[in-house]
Design a protein around this motif. Structure first.
Motif, PDB file in Angstrom:
ATOM      1  N   LEU A  85       0.816  -1.205   0.000  1.00 50.48           N
ATOM      2  CA  LEU A  85       0.000   0.000   0.000  1.00 50.48           C
ATOM      3  C   LEU A  85       0.849   1.254   0.000  1.00 50.48           C
ATOM      4  O   LEU A  85       1.951   1.285   0.594  1.00 50.48           O
ATOM      5  N   LYS A  86       0.342   2.286  -0.669  1.00 53.29           N
ATOM      6  CA  LYS A  86       1.021   3.563  -0.789  1.00 53.29           C
ATOM      7  C   LYS A  86       0.143   4.653  -0.189  1.00 53.29           C
ATOM      8  O   LYS A  86      -1.086   4.511  -0.139  1.00 53.29           O
ATOM      9  N   PRO A  87       0.733   5.758   0.235  1.00 49.31           N
ATOM     10  CA  PRO A  87      -0.084   6.848   0.782  1.00 49.31           C
ATOM     11  C   PRO A  87      -1.171   7.307  -0.181  1.00 49.31           C
ATOM     12  O   PRO A  87      -2.265   7.688   0.266  1.00 49.31           O
ATOM     13  N   GLU A  88      -0.922   7.229  -1.477  1.00 51.45           N
ATOM     14  CA  GLU A  88      -1.926   7.657  -2.449  1.00 51.45           C
ATOM     15  C   GLU A  88      -3.105   6.681  -2.558  1.00 51.45           C
ATOM     16  O   GLU A  88      -4.083   6.965  -3.256  1.00 51.45           O
ATOM     17  N   ASP A  89      -3.015   5.552  -1.884  1.00 47.18           N
ATOM     18  CA  ASP A  89      -4.158   4.633  -1.820  1.00 47.18           C
ATOM     19  C   ASP A  89      -5.157   5.048  -0.737  1.00 47.18           C
ATOM     20  O   ASP A  89      -6.228   4.443  -0.624  1.00 47.18           O
ATOM     21  N   THR A  90      -4.795   6.045   0.045  1.00 40.80           N
ATOM     22  CA  THR A  90      -5.688   6.518   1.094  1.00 40.80           C
ATOM     23  C   THR A  90      -6.998   7.022   0.490  1.00 40.80           C
ATOM     24  O   THR A  90      -7.000   7.870  -0.393  1.00 40.80           O
ATOM     25  N   ALA A  91      -8.110   6.472   0.967  1.00 45.79           N
ATOM     26  CA  ALA A  91      -9.420   6.816   0.418  1.00 45.79           C
ATOM     27  C   ALA A  91     -10.492   6.060   1.195  1.00 45.79           C
ATOM     28  O   ALA A  91     -10.188   5.182   2.004  1.00 45.79           O
ATOM     29  N   ILE A  92     -11.713   6.402   0.901  1.00 47.45           N
ATOM     30  CA  ILE A  92     -12.834   5.572   1.333  1.00 47.45           C
ATOM     31  C   ILE A  92     -13.100   4.582   0.208  1.00 47.45           C
ATOM     32  O   ILE A  92     -13.242   4.983  -0.959  1.00 47.45           O
ATOM     33  N   TYR A  93     -13.162   3.317   0.560  1.00 43.22           N
ATOM     34  CA  TYR A  93     -13.359   2.259  -0.430  1.00 43.22           C
ATOM     35  C   TYR A  93     -14.813   1.787  -0.358  1.00 43.22           C
ATOM     36  O   TYR A  93     -15.328   1.477   0.723  1.00 43.22           O
ATOM     37  N   TYR A  94     -15.427   1.715  -1.541  1.00 41.70           N
ATOM     38  CA  TYR A  94     -16.826   1.345  -1.645  1.00 41.70           C
ATOM     39  C   TYR A  94     -16.990   0.066  -2.469  1.00 41.70           C
ATOM     40  O   TYR A  94     -16.336  -0.121  -3.492  1.00 41.70           O
ATOM     41  N   CYS A  95     -17.910  -0.738  -2.032  1.00 46.75           N
ATOM     42  CA  CYS A  95     -18.323  -1.927  -2.776  1.00 46.75           C
ATOM     43  C   CYS A  95     -19.524  -1.554  -3.647  1.00 46.75           C
ATOM     44  O   CYS A  95     -20.387  -0.774  -3.221  1.00 46.75           O
ATOM     45  N   ASN A  96     -19.551  -2.108  -4.850  1.00 49.78           N
ATOM     46  CA  ASN A  96     -20.660  -1.835  -5.766  1.00 49.78           C
ATOM     47  C   ASN A  96     -21.138  -3.153  -6.363  1.00 49.78           C
ATOM     48  O   ASN A  96     -20.337  -4.028  -6.696  1.00 49.78           O
ATOM     49  N   ALA A  97     -22.440  -3.266  -6.517  1.00 49.21           N
ATOM     50  CA  ALA A  97     -23.024  -4.468  -7.107  1.00 49.21           C
ATOM     51  C   ALA A  97     -23.864  -4.103  -8.314  1.00 49.21           C
ATOM     52  O   ALA A  97     -24.756  -3.252  -8.201  1.00 49.21           O
ATOM     53  N   GLY A  98     -23.583  -4.725  -9.423  1.00 52.07           N
ATOM     54  CA  GLY A  98     -24.390  -4.543 -10.617  1.00 52.07           C
ATOM     55  C   GLY A  98     -24.435  -3.124 -11.128  1.00 52.07           C
ATOM     56  O   GLY A  98     -25.404  -2.741 -11.785  1.00 52.07           O
ATOM     57  N   ALA A  99     -23.411  -2.335 -10.836  1.00 52.30           N
ATOM     58  CA  ALA A  99     -23.338  -0.931 -11.262  1.00 52.30           C
ATOM     59  C   ALA A  99     -24.527  -0.139 -10.746  1.00 52.30           C
ATOM     60  O   ALA A  99     -24.895   0.896 -11.303  1.00 52.30           O
ATOM     61  N   ARG A 100     -25.099  -0.615  -9.661  1.00 50.55           N
ATOM     62  CA  ARG A 100     -26.325   0.033  -9.185  1.00 50.55           C
ATOM     63  C   ARG A 100     -26.321   0.243  -7.679  1.00 50.55           C
ATOM     64  O   ARG A 100     -26.702   1.303  -7.200  1.00 50.55           O
ATOM     65  N   TYR A 101     -25.907  -0.763  -6.923  1.00 52.13           N
ATOM     66  CA  TYR A 101     -26.018  -0.702  -5.471  1.00 52.13           C
ATOM     67  C   TYR A 101     -24.656  -0.429  -4.837  1.00 52.13           C
ATOM     68  O   TYR A 101     -23.642  -0.943  -5.278  1.00 52.13           O
ATOM     69  N   TRP A 102     -24.694   0.375  -3.765  1.00 55.66           N
ATOM     70  CA  TRP A 102     -23.467   0.789  -3.098  1.00 55.66           C
ATOM     71  C   TRP A 102     -23.498   0.449  -1.617  1.00 55.66           C
ATOM     72  O   TRP A 102     -24.548   0.512  -0.977  1.00 55.66           O
ATOM     73  N   GLY A 103     -22.302   0.119  -1.103  1.00 51.11           N
ATOM     74  CA  GLY A 103     -22.148   0.042   0.332  1.00 51.11           C
ATOM     75  C   GLY A 103     -21.865   1.427   0.888  1.00 51.11           C
ATOM     76  O   GLY A 103     -21.774   2.409   0.147  1.00 51.11           O
ATOM     77  N   HIS A 104     -21.693   1.490   2.210  1.00 48.90           N
ATOM     78  CA  HIS A 104     -21.454   2.779   2.863  1.00 48.90           C
ATOM     79  C   HIS A 104     -19.981   3.164   2.879  1.00 48.90           C
ATOM     80  O   HIS A 104     -19.656   4.307   3.199  1.00 48.90           O
ATOM     81  N   GLY A 105     -19.118   2.237   2.551  1.00 52.54           N
ATOM     82  CA  GLY A 105     -17.707   2.540   2.468  1.00 52.54           C
ATOM     83  C   GLY A 105     -16.929   2.216   3.719  1.00 52.54           C
ATOM     84  O   GLY A 105     -17.484   2.160   4.825  1.00 52.54           O
ATOM     85  N   THR A 106     -15.625   1.994   3.546  1.00 54.76           N
ATOM     86  CA  THR A 106     -14.721   1.763   4.658  1.00 54.76           C
ATOM     87  C   THR A 106     -13.443   2.558   4.404  1.00 54.76           C
ATOM     88  O   THR A 106     -12.929   2.589   3.292  1.00 54.76           O
ATOM     89  N   GLN A 107     -12.970   3.216   5.439  1.00 54.24           N
ATOM     90  CA  GLN A 107     -11.819   4.108   5.300  1.00 54.24           C
ATOM     91  C   GLN A 107     -10.521   3.312   5.313  1.00 54.24           C
ATOM     92  O   GLN A 107     -10.299   2.476   6.200  1.00 54.24           O
ATOM     93  N   VAL A 108      -9.659   3.612   4.361  1.00 53.78           N
ATOM     94  CA  VAL A 108      -8.299   3.071   4.315  1.00 53.78           C
ATOM     95  C   VAL A 108      -7.341   4.256   4.366  1.00 53.78           C
ATOM     96  O   VAL A 108      -7.427   5.163   3.537  1.00 53.78           O
ATOM     97  N   THR A 109      -6.456   4.238   5.343  1.00 49.59           N
ATOM     98  CA  THR A 109      -5.473   5.303   5.485  1.00 49.59           C
ATOM     99  C   THR A 109      -4.084   4.679   5.504  1.00 49.59           C
ATOM    100  O   THR A 109      -3.814   3.788   6.306  1.00 49.59           O
ATOM    101  N   VAL A 110      -3.231   5.164   4.609  1.00 52.48           N
ATOM    102  CA  VAL A 110      -1.866   4.648   4.499  1.00 52.48           C
ATOM    103  C   VAL A 110      -0.909   5.769   4.888  1.00 52.48           C
ATOM    104  O   VAL A 110      -0.868   6.817   4.242  1.00 52.48           O
ATOM    105  N   SER A 111      -0.154   5.547   5.935  1.00 50.15           N
ATOM    106  CA  SER A 111       0.790   6.555   6.407  1.00 50.15           C
ATOM    107  C   SER A 111       2.153   6.359   5.742  1.00 50.15           C
ATOM    108  O   SER A 111       2.558   5.242   5.439  1.00 50.15           O
ATOM    109  N   SER A 112       2.838   7.466   5.555  1.00 51.48           N
ATOM    110  CA  SER A 112       4.146   7.397   4.894  1.00 51.48           C
ATOM    111  C   SER A 112       5.271   7.216   5.898  1.00 51.48           C
ATOM    112  O   SER A 112       5.070   7.275   7.095  1.00 51.48           O
TER     113      SER A 112
END
Length: 112
Positions: A85-112
């Motif tokens: 993992l790189k610091p630029e991977d820091t983001a909220i990651y979302y799951c998507n199903a069928g290009a229609r449904y979304w999860g609420h997301g999970t935070q990923v933080t990568v420190s340098s």
């Protein structure tokens, strides 16, 4: 009601690994393409990769060779294994199903 629940985010040092999990509450997800997206602060949401029911996964160029998407059809679950993992991977990651449904997301933080 359609429900996707992500888990596995957290804080990790650069070079480390995390594995995200997305569980779908509806068996209809066995038939659709599942995807992971991410959104960094101040940026647009972008596709990380996706996986169809039977085909190989596809990845954004920025994560190729570091991230792996897999799914367990029987468990209605899709995974995102993130290595080196790189610091630029820091983001909220979302799951998507069928290009229609979304999860609420999970935070990923990568420190340098």
């Amino acid at each position: 009601q359609v429900q996707l629940v992500e888990s596995g985010g957290g804080l990790v040092e650069a070079g480390g690994s995390l594995k995200l999990t997305c569980r779908a509450a509806d068996a209809v997800f066995k038939e659709v393409t599942m995807a992971w997206y991410r959104q960094a602060a101040g940026k647009e949401r972008e596709l990380v990769g996706n996986i169809s029911r039977s085909g190989p996964p596809n990845y954004a160029e920025s994560v190729k060779g570091r991230f792996t998407i897999s799914r367990d059809i029987a468990e209605n679950t899709v995974y995102l294994q993130m290595n080196n993992l790189k610091p630029e991977d820091t983001a909220i990651y979302y799951c998507n199903a069928g290009a229609r449904y979304w999860g609420h997301g999970t935070q990923v933080t990568v420190s340098s």
